[in-house]
Design a protein around this motif. Structure first.
Motif, short mmCIF file in Angstrom:
data_model
loop_
_atom_site.label_atom_id
_atom_site.label_comp_id
_atom_site.label_asym_id
_atom_site.label_seq_id
_atom_site.Cartn_x
_atom_site.Cartn_y
_atom_site.Cartn_z
N UNK A 37 0.73 -1.14 -0.11
CA UNK A 37 -0.02 0.10 0.05
C UNK A 37 1.01 1.44 -0.07
N UNK A 38 0.57 2.35 -0.44
CA UNK A 38 1.05 3.31 -0.75
C UNK A 38 0.97 4.37 0.31
N UNK A 39 -0.15 4.00 1.16
CA UNK A 39 -0.32 4.85 2.42
C UNK A 39 -0.59 4.00 3.64
N UNK A 40 -0.42 4.35 4.73
CA UNK A 40 -0.88 3.77 5.62
C UNK A 40 -2.12 3.97 6.19
N UNK A 41 -2.79 3.20 7.01
CA UNK A 41 -4.24 3.27 7.56
C UNK A 41 -4.40 4.64 8.27
N UNK A 42 -3.31 4.93 9.18
CA UNK A 42 -3.11 6.41 9.86
C UNK A 42 -3.10 7.36 9.16
N UNK A 43 -2.35 7.38 7.82
CA UNK A 43 -2.46 8.49 6.96
C UNK A 43 -3.69 8.84 6.25
N UNK A 44 -4.33 7.86 5.99
CA UNK A 44 -5.92 7.83 5.37
C UNK A 44 -6.64 8.54 6.18
N UNK A 45 -6.58 8.11 7.57
CA UNK A 45 -7.69 8.65 8.40
C UNK A 45 -7.14 10.10 8.92
N UNK A 46 -5.94 10.55 8.96
CA UNK A 46 -5.55 11.89 8.92
C UNK A 46 -6.10 12.63 7.79
N UNK A 47 -5.95 12.17 6.63
CA UNK A 47 -6.33 12.67 5.45
C UNK A 47 -8.15 13.15 5.69
N UNK A 48 -8.90 12.06 6.00
CA UNK A 48 -10.03 12.23 6.01
C UNK A 48 -10.44 13.25 7.17
N UNK A 49 -9.79 13.30 8.28
CA UNK A 49 -10.17 14.28 9.27
C UNK A 49 -9.80 15.95 8.83
N UNK A 50 -8.67 15.91 8.20
CA UNK A 50 -8.17 17.09 7.39
C UNK A 50 -9.05 17.70 6.38
N UNK A 51 -9.57 16.73 5.68
CA UNK A 51 -10.73 17.12 4.78
C UNK A 51 -12.01 17.76 5.38
N UNK A 52 -12.51 16.87 6.24
CA UNK A 52 -13.57 17.34 7.16
C UNK A 52 -13.29 18.72 7.73
N UNK A 53 -12.05 18.94 8.48
CA UNK A 53 -11.79 20.18 8.97
C UNK A 53 -11.75 21.36 7.90
N UNK A 54 -11.22 21.13 6.63
CA UNK A 54 -11.22 22.09 5.71
C UNK A 54 -12.69 22.49 5.34
N UNK A 55 -13.41 21.56 5.13
CA UNK A 55 -14.89 22.00 4.84
C UNK A 55 -15.64 22.88 5.85
N UNK A 79 -25.05 25.67 1.36
CA UNK A 79 -24.45 24.36 0.70
C UNK A 79 -23.16 24.03 1.22
N UNK A 80 -22.30 25.22 1.73
CA UNK A 80 -20.90 24.65 2.22
C UNK A 80 -21.39 24.09 3.89
N UNK A 81 -22.30 24.72 4.32
CA UNK A 81 -22.60 24.07 5.70
C UNK A 81 -23.08 22.90 5.71
N UNK A 82 -24.03 22.41 4.73
CA UNK A 82 -24.44 21.26 4.46
C UNK A 82 -23.55 20.10 4.38
N UNK A 83 -22.33 20.48 3.18
CA UNK A 83 -21.54 19.69 2.84
C UNK A 83 -20.51 19.32 3.90
N UNK A 84 -20.17 20.33 4.88
CA UNK A 84 -19.39 20.20 6.23
C UNK A 84 -20.10 19.07 7.05
N UNK A 85 -21.51 19.27 7.22
CA UNK A 85 -22.17 18.57 8.15
C UNK A 85 -22.43 17.12 7.60
N UNK A 86 -22.52 16.83 6.38
CA UNK A 86 -22.48 15.40 5.91
C UNK A 86 -21.16 14.89 5.80
#
Length: 110
Positions: A37-55, A79-86
């Motif tokens: 795998x090119x990324x570890x599971x922890x890196x994937x979770x970090x990216x998800x959390x950072x994406x949610x934080x950015x939204x 729309x931005x608030x709904x995207x962040x909520x989802x």
């Protein structure tokens, strides 16, 4: 006769298959052909959390601009608030499934 009744399914042209440019890897029982795998599971979770934080930050910024009267695009703020909520709800559900899976593994007898 209705429009639906006049359509002949046999006369329709078959869909063409789209070939992907990704190489296909055949994995047998011996495990030959596996790639690391090119990324570890922890890196994937970090990216998800950072994406949610950015939204959430973007939604907060647009909301602030609407409240201060800097923009009149209320719909963009909603729309931005709904995207962040989802995105946040999805992240919480993924976390819940991970915790549930971990608990199930801990209940297994070896």
């Amino acid at each position: 006769m209705s429009l639906i009744g006049s359509i002949n399914p046999l006369s329709a042209s078959p869909l063409t298959r789209i070939e992907t440019t990704q190489p296909k890897i055949a994995v047998g029982l011996s495990g030959a052909g596996k790639t690391a795998p090119t990324e570890s599971f922890g890196q994937v979770l970090d990216e998800v959390v950072s994406t949610v934080q950015t939204k959430q930050d973007a939604a907060q910024d647009i909301t602030r601009k609407v409240l201060l009267g800097e923009t009149d695009q209320l719909h963009q703020g909603m729309i931005a608030m709904q995207e962040a909520s989802v995105a946040f709800s999805m992240m919480v559900e993924v976390r819940n499934k991970l915790v549930e899976s971990y608990q199930e593994l801990m209940r297994m007898q070896v």
